[in-house]
Structure formats: C-alpha cells, structure tokens
Design a protein around this motif. Structure first.
Motif: not given
Length: 229
Positions: A39, A111, A224
């Motif tokens: 991220h 997200n 993810s």
C-alpha cells in the motif's frame, strides 16, 4: 538505483502488507510502486499534474490543510471544570480513540476495511501514551478527551461523544495549546486537518490558527490486503 519508497512500518503493522510513502512524484518513483506489493501513499501539491498518477494506479483520498498558530495569536477560552492531566486511565483514552476518528484518509480509502483504519488510530495512540505525548482533557474530574502532540505538532484532538456539543472544544483546545507552548521551544504550533472535517477546521480557526499549506493525498494498493477481523 535510488529508491523513492520510504517504508512506513507503523502502517504495515495494521494492514499486514508492506506499506510505503513515495518521496517523489517522478515517473521513476511511480514506476517503483509497480515493482513492489503493498500500500502506497503520495502527498502532492494540489496544482500538480495528476496524469501519471492515474496511469500508475493512484487514486485520490483526501486533502490536508495545515493550520498554524503563533504563540501571540492563541485565543484562550475559559470554562469552569476544564483541566488538563497527565494522570489518566489508558483504557479510557483508547476507548475514546476507537470512536472519535472516523473520517481519516484511511477510512476514506475504499481498499482499507474500517476495522483496519480504526486499529491504526488505536495503535498510534498506544505509542503516544508510551512516549508520554498525551494530555487528558478532563471536565469536572472525568476524562472527556485527550490532546496528543509531538514536537510543535498537534497530532490528535479527541473528545468523548457524550461531551460533544457542550461548549468544551474551545476551552480544551486553547488550554491544551497553551500547555503545549510551555513544553516546546517554539513560537508556532501546527496541525493537519481534512477540509471535510469542518467542525475541527472551524475550531482551530476560532482559536487563533491560520491556514497555511495544503496537500492532496493519493493512495495505491498493489496486491491485496488480508481479510478477517
């Protein structure tokens, strides 16, 4: 090869994947975000061209405004029963934290599950408690909120929901800022607020803060996140 990815381990512990902040908006820096799972956060001038950001999968999450207050400009508001304390129940501070910060940039990131965004604040405040960077805001002897700081930065101002709307915000902030000035050898205090948080923005302006810098914040998720609570 120069790296433009600065690890942010304080975020990685909450999201359970590698996390980074980009130190440049150059295409080379953006390309490096494609080469790693994780991220990513990028803060840019609001007037910067965002064409490359879209190309590399970055998406807008928030804008941050920097209110600044000079010591001479602080507007003090008195209210009976309001006091600061360095003695407090840690669990009370963490309980307030868990429900007081729902509009941060990670909560606005589609997200990031809300429970992870909540945990980020709670773990951050745990660290601040350990570093003695928390002042409890008390009203008539009960903990009503807290003021968190580092250097000349006001990091967080949290208030228990049951004490909101009772005219305590200005006395809390002005008393906390006055104490903060006494702790640091600085003539200015600074903080960071999203323009979506109008009550907080108005509170700081009414207490003597003036708006200075603005940055737009973009995120990217490459890979993810683990699922689960």
């Amino acid at each position: 090869m120069q790296t433009y990815l600065r690890p942010t381990p304080w975020d990685q512990r909450n999201f359970h994947i590698p996390t980074y902040e980009l130190t440049s908006i150059s295409e080379e820096a953006l390309h490096q975000s494609n080469e790693h799972e994780g991220h990513f956060t990028l803060k840019i001038d609001p007037l910067a061209n965002t064409e490359l950001l879209n190309k590399y999968g970055f998406y807008y999450v928030d804008t941050l405004i920097e209110p600044v207050c000079h010591k001479s400009a602080l507007k003090f508001t008195e209210k009976d029963g309001v006091e600061l304390s360095y003695n407090y129940n840690k669990s009370e501070i963490l309980r307030i934290t868990a429900e007081a910060f729902q509009g941060g940039r990670f909560h606005r990131d589609y997200n990031i599950p809300n429970f992870m965004a909540d945990n980020r604040y709670v773990n951050w405040v745990k660290d601040l408690i350990e570093e003695n960077q928390i002042m409890a805001l008390k009203y008539e002897g009960s903990t009503a909120g807290f003021y968190a700081y580092e250097g000349n930065k006001i990091l967080l101002l949290g208030m228990d929901a049951s004490y909101r709307g009772k005219g305590l915000a200005k006395p809390f902030l002005s008393k906390g800022a006055s104490e903060h000035f006494s702790l640091v050898d600085e003539d200015e205090l600074v903080t960071s607020i999203s323009p979506s948080n109008l009550p907080s923005l108005n509170l700081f302006i009414s207490t003597g803060f003036k708006l200075r810098n603005t940055v737009d914040v973009y995120h990217k998720l490459n890979g993810s996140l683990p699922v689960g609570g």
